[in-house]
Design a protein around this motif. Structure first.
Motif, PDB file in Angstrom:
ATOM      1  N   ALA A 127      -6.312  15.297   5.604  1.00 53.11           N
ATOM      2  CA  ALA A 127      -6.025  13.959   5.077  1.00 53.11           C
ATOM      3  C   ALA A 127      -6.932  12.912   5.725  1.00 53.11           C
TER       4      ALA A 127
ATOM      5  N   ASP B 225      -1.633   6.850  13.122  1.00 52.93           N
ATOM      6  CA  ASP B 225      -0.304   6.248  13.200  1.00 52.93           C
ATOM      7  C   ASP B 225       0.795   7.256  12.854  1.00 52.93           C
ATOM      8  N   SER B 226       0.584   8.063  11.825  1.00 49.67           N
ATOM      9  CA  SER B 226       1.616   9.021  11.413  1.00 49.67           C
ATOM     10  C   SER B 226       1.870  10.079  12.478  1.00 49.67           C
TER      11      SER B 226
ATOM     12  N   SER C  59      -9.626  10.453   3.993  1.00 53.15           N
ATOM     13  CA  SER C  59      -9.506   9.007   4.148  1.00 53.15           C
ATOM     14  C   SER C  59     -10.752   8.377   4.764  1.00 53.15           C
TER      15      SER C  59
ATOM     16  N   GLU D 265      -4.264   3.041  14.410  1.00 51.28           N
ATOM     17  CA  GLU D 265      -4.130   2.970  12.948  1.00 51.28           C
ATOM     18  C   GLU D 265      -4.409   4.315  12.294  1.00 51.28           C
ATOM     19  N   THR D 266      -5.528   4.946  12.657  1.00 49.47           N
ATOM     20  CA  THR D 266      -5.903   6.201  12.020  1.00 49.47           C
ATOM     21  C   THR D 266      -4.836   7.271  12.213  1.00 49.47           C
TER      22      THR D 266
ATOM     23  N   ASP E 295      -2.941  17.213   8.454  1.00 49.01           N
ATOM     24  CA  ASP E 295      -3.290  15.850   8.871  1.00 49.01           C
ATOM     25  C   ASP E 295      -4.803  15.687   8.990  1.00 49.01           C
TER      26      ASP E 295
ATOM     27  N   ASN F 268       0.848  -1.191   0.000  1.00 44.42           N
ATOM     28  CA  ASN F 268       0.000   0.000   0.000  1.00 44.42           C
ATOM     29  C   ASN F 268       0.887   1.245   0.000  1.00 44.42           C
ATOM     30  N   PRO F 269       0.619   2.220  -0.922  1.00 45.46           N
ATOM     31  CA  PRO F 269       1.446   3.440  -0.957  1.00 45.46           C
ATOM     32  C   PRO F 269       1.502   4.177   0.369  1.00 45.46           C
ATOM     33  N   ARG F 270       0.472   4.001   1.203  1.00 49.76           N
ATOM     34  CA  ARG F 270       0.463   4.667   2.504  1.00 49.76           C
ATOM     35  C   ARG F 270       1.644   4.236   3.366  1.00 49.76           C
ATOM     36  N   TYR F 271       2.119   2.999   3.152  1.00 51.40           N
ATOM     37  CA  TYR F 271       3.215   2.462   3.956  1.00 51.40           C
ATOM     38  C   TYR F 271       4.507   2.363   3.144  1.00 51.40           C
TER      39      TYR F 271
END
Length: 647
Positions: free
Chosen positions: A492, A216-217, A496, A213-214, A489, A194-197
């Motif tokens: 984003a 995480d960044s 999402s 998870e939501t 964020d 997944n491009p997210r990771y």
């Protein structure tokens, strides 16, 4: 006598006679030899002079190792700053494949020293066989002091073993708020695609569900490293320097720990979910789902026995029933029906004589009571099916669907938690698109009481009824305060997690008052289906729902049993208009909606009691009757009053 031959210009032939070598061939051989020598000299010069810096760096790499310093994740707090999730220091063991030629020779010793079965070590090696050889492999987390001593004592024999100080997650005990908070785990191969990771490496720890998870960044920091001088056996000899890790950002949730505790206690021993929202803002005050799981088990290497226990549980502990359970809402849907009927100008003057049901399109649809003459004012507290059958027939499925979608049913709310379900709001278009069949008018009758194809999630229902009680203003539910993250964020996250978000529907003041007053009578009047859950001194309003899980014919064939009992729903709020809190309860196979009303009453009472304590107006906590799945009859009421519905 013949003159002697010059040895530089002749050779001996097969017949023993000397043969002369042509000058051209001799010169060619000399040039070839000179060219080869020139190439060798040039290569040696490139290696010794031009490549000196490169080989010096490679030599340093043989004695300098970059040891990662893992950044601790941000801690998680409730809305009042009370700690929910912390970190604790731990030591993990990693395997350095570059330090040994054949790791299989060392497996028996490693297995004994670290108390890991050999087949488990081999499975770990297979899992990482495609990873670069220089990448350390996590072998065991939370190693004991004895295991650390074993590694130190066998440095020369097992140079491939390395220890690393890490910060591990420490979650609340007993699965408290587990579905809301989530857990961390090793990034999977599917996630890496997944491009997210894209910036993660195999072995990295990431959020795998819930807030973890939501966000995480945000919670994930930036790892550092230190340069360590080692000898040929991998033993540390000194340090050259280090780049410090940057810890992740702490997060403050909208959750109120006291309300969360009340919700968790109410659900204890049951299967279902409770969601509490602040309808003014969309802030989630509590979110509980049962059965739950222990996220501490997932933050390390998950044991097979625990995973099998989770997988074999028929009630699906990993499913967040608050946002993912899609079930028929039963009579809680009658509030949406009331909005549609009143706004369309139909329900105000509608009077229905309920004699235990009514016939539509050649089929008799039962009501659980003979309510007599019913109008919109008492149809809600009675929860009279006959009234709402009739209303549904007059409205039609597409009008019902239009109003249901306007309050957010059949679509995600946009809550900032992963994998939210959409639910289903049927219509003529929906049936043609999904089943390629026309809609039949008789199907509308069941939809009118929240049965048939309509399904919702608890968070959808909480947002919908809370917005109606707020005069038609609906907010996006969220579990983290927006000012806890950057605007970038936050944008984003909204992209999402799309959903119905912030909306407003036109709801006349008169219709609003009719609906909210009727909901207050559900709990506050003896004719109400949830009168057994009323709270003295609290303006407590709501709506019960009892949703069948199978038809009467299927129920007769099944022979009964717990799993055949209806799902019990309740959505309640205080005060009745512009409420400060709305609570949605789903109790799977809880039998009657008034059972779930008692669970909601516990949460409402905890909320009101806390507000009064803050204001200095302390009172004793109200005693709420305990609910049981065997409570198959409505709460007793004075004989002179009409008998309430069994919901």
């Amino acid at each position: 006598m013949e003159p002697a031959q010059n040895p530089e210009h002749s050779t001996l032939g097969l017949n023993g006679k000397a043969e002369k070598l042509p000058a051209g061939k001799l010169h060619s051989a000399q040039y070839i030899i000179a060219l080869i020598l020139a190439i060798l000299i040039t290569g040696l010069w490139r290696l010794q002079v031009l490549g000196a810096d490169n080989f010096r760096a490679l030599a340093d790499a043989n004695r300098i190792r970059k040891v990662p310093i893992l950044a601790p994740r941000g801690r998680i707090f409730d809305r009042e700053g009370r700690l929910l999730v912390d970190n604790y220091p731990s030591v993990s063991c990693y395997l350095l494949r570059e330090q040994v030629k054949d790791i299989n020779l060392d497996l028996p010793l490693i297995s004994r020293g670290l108390n890991i079965p050999i087949d488990q070590i081999q499975a770990i090696l297979r899992h990482y066989q495609a990873a670069p050889k220089y990448q350390p492999i996590p072998l065991k987390q939370d190693i004991t002091p004895d295991e650390q001593a074993f590694i130190e004592a066998h440095r020369n024999e097992l140079p491939e073993l390395e220890t690393l100080d890490v910060q591990r997650r420490l979650y609340p005990r007993d699965g408290f708020a587990a579905h809301l908070i989530g857990y961390v785990g090793e990034v999977s191969e599917e996630m890496l695609d997944n491009p997210r990771y894209a910036f993660y490496d195999p072995g990295d720890v990431v959020g795998r569900s819930g807030v973890e998870e939501t966000y995480d960044s945000v919670l994930r920091g930036t790892d550092g490293y230190k340069d360590v001088i080692v000898n040929s056996h991998g033993k540390e000899l000194g340090h050259l320097g280090e780049t410090l890790a940057i810890p992740g950002k702490d997060l403050r949730l909208t959750i109120d720990l006291d309300i969360q505790m009340a919700a968790e206690k109410a659900l204890e021993g049951k299967v279902g979910a409770i969601v509490a929202l602040d309808p003014h803002t969309g802030e989630v005050l509590a979110l509980a789902s049962r059965p739950t799981f222990d996220p501490n088990q997932f933050s390390g290497r998950l044991t097979k026995s625990y995973w099998d226990q989770i997988l074999n549980n028929p009630d699906h502990p990993l499913l967040d029933k608050a946002t993912q359970a899609q079930l028929a809402p039963g009579s809680t849907f009658k509030i949406i029906m009331s909005v549609a009927g009143l706004q369309e100008g139909i329900a105000q003057d509608m009077h229905v004589d309920c004699q235990g049901g009514a016939t539509f399109y050649g089929h008799f649809y039962a009501c659980d009571q003979h309510h007599g003459m019913v109008n919109i004012n008492n149809a809600i507290p009675y929860s009279c099916d006959t009234f709402f059958y009739t209303l549904a027939n007059r409205l039609g499925i597409d009008t019902i669907a239009r109003y249901a979608r306007s309050v957010g049913l059949g679509q995600r709310t946009g809550i900032d938690l992963p994998d939210e379900a959409t639910g289903t709001m049927p219509s003529t278009e929906w049936k043609l698109r999904t089943l390629h069949q026309p809609w039949y008018a008789g199907e509308t009758i069941s939809v009118g009481i929240g049965q048939g194809a309509v399904t919702v999630t608890p968070v959808q229902l909480a947002r919908a009824l809370g917005g109606i009680a707020s005069g038609g203003v609906f907010h996006r539910p969220h579990v983290v305060f927006p000012d806890e993250v950057s605007s970038q964020d936050l944008e984003a996250i909204h992209e999402s997690f799309p959903g119905s978000g912030e909306t407003t529907i036109p709801l006349s003041k008169e219709n609003w008052e009719i609906i909210t007053d009727a909901m207050a009578n559900v709990t506050g009047s003896p004719i109400g289906t949830a009168y057994a859950a009323h709270l003295d001194g609290i303006d407590f309003a709501g709506k019960t729902g009892t949703a069948q899980v199978m038809s009467h014919d299927a129920l007769a064939r099944s022979g009964g049993g717990h799993k055949t009992q209806p799902n019990a729903w309740f959505v309640g709020m205080t005060p009745r208009r512009n409420p400060d809190i709305v609570v949605a309860v789903l109790w799977e196979h809880g039998n009657w909606g008034n059972n779930s009303a008692r669970l909601a009453a516990q949460v409402i009472d905890a909320f009101v009691n806390k507000q009064r304590k803050r204001a200095g107006n302390v009172r004793e906590v109200a005693t709420v009757p305990a609910a049981t799945t065997s409570d198959a009859t409505p709460a007793p009421v004075p004989a002179a009053k009409p008998v309430p519905s069994a919901e």
